[in-house]
Design a protein around this motif. Sequence first.
Motif: not given
Length: 596
Positions: A204, A397, A427, A431, A437, A452
């Motif tokens: 994360i 996430g 996930s 995505r 997320s 990210s």
Amino acid sequence: MPATANDGGGPPPAGPARVSLATRVRDALRTRETGLVLIAAVMGVLAGLAASVMSLTTQWMHEVLFGLPEGQRLSSSAALASPWLILVPAAGGAAMGLIALALRRWRRRAFVDPIEANALHGGRMSLTDSIIVAGQTMVSNGFGASLGLEAGYSQIGSGIGSRLGRMFELRRNDLRILVGAGAAAGIGAAFDAPLMGAFYGFEIVIGTYSIPAAAPVLAATVAAVMTARLLGAHVEPLHLPLHADLAPLDILPVLGLGLVAAAVAIVIMRLVTSVEWAFGKSGIPGPLRPVVAGLGVGALALYSPQVLSDGHGALHAQVGSAVTLSVAIVFVLKILASALSIGSGFRGGLFFASLFLGALMGKLYGGALAFAFPALDLDPAVVAVVGMGALAVGVIGGPLTMSFLVLEMTRDLSLSGYVLAAAVVTSLTVRETFGYSFSTWRLHLRGETIRSAQDVGWMRDLTVAAMMRTDAATFPSAGSLRALRSAFPLGARRIIVLVDDGGGYRGLVRLAEAYATEAPPDAPAGDLASHADDMLLPAMTVKDAAGAFDAARAEDLAVVEDRATRRFVGLLGEAHALKRYAEELDKARRGLGAEE
């Protein structure tokens, strides 16, 4: 006696400069991998202490404000002790409104969270801002808003890590690792889950797993967890009588649960945005919005206090209980309460709330399967545990992060394959269909494009101003070709920048073309100008510059102060820009741990 260098009475010769012990220690710590691990371990102790203080303080607030017996979780209450307690979240909203007014006056800049810090700022974030965020989450959670403390846990841990890293003048990549380790330490200590905490840092906050990052992240997480255990602030595990004798074909309904979890996660994130939009259109002043939302959350708690706070106690009560209509009602009310809380301005996270909602979703899914297909014989409690991990992955996430958390909370490894399968499906679906997320979705709404925590800040720092040449040759656009040739012999320069009398950009001329042209010697040099309307600006990033080179089909472009004045300030070649980009990309790749 023989003469010496100091016989003339001058000052003695200077010896080597003395280096203080503190400086030597700092240099040793910042240049050795073991030094980074030691810094991370110290930071882990501090993060564990901070997380423990936050957890114990909010529990005390719940006991005082809601009249709970000592040690009882707010969301595990059967009912509110008094109907008047629905006003407690509104009082918390008033406190948050006052804090917002104070921040608007004395601290106007936006706070940087760990993901944004690592993605855009090379791990640099303010410890003061982190303490403020932690305090806001404590107020929100302590007064019963339907949010968890996880945002505060990760923020304070990362803030401590960033401050320590800057004290020791760590390199950019090491600072990013320390920020990720701080977030991992805070979260791991709060949940008594070192593996989950470590992978939270990797997936994360740092954005990837790497060997150089493993030791400091694990050191920080273990140190934080042990500190929290010493202080008695650890989370009770889920003691469930699970019958996890799942058949191989049971993976099919588990994969279906992953798809359902993805849909629910997207609905939750969209609902939060809709609540924010509705408050924005309502005309209610910003500081009063948490008060209104607090009244709504309090009213929902009249049906069940399980909608309050993060849901720790409610999760323990719900996972092993029967599937009833009340489960569906609490599921819907908890979603509404969480959306109201975040969308109105309360500060907190959906980390544990998504686990609780995932358990409810899994129970309902398992109950529906048992009704429609009795032959499946799936234990709803097992499906609830799988649902916990799946929905949390969709919202937060990190498939491995949430899978490890479920396994560490239940102490049951037999479900690992099924939890991971559902988490991966969720996930991938989120995505592919949504792209974010919850954390990166919030950044997207602010205009950021990151998805990210991987470091892209270096790309923004690599601007045209940092790459351009400022010693480029200039020549008046009205000057003759004869004068141009006289000023610049063939081969002296490759590109000449044409400017007007005020220094405004008027185009580029290749010196070889100025000599090869058949135009009269008295013709103005401006007749040979190219790319007169194609310009770069100093603030453009290397990505923007690459796009401009491609659009203009040019090998070189002038840099102007702004498009209005067109004042020439530098020259940039496409080859040089791409070379600098490749160099920085290689540094970033090596920072991921592929090379040292």
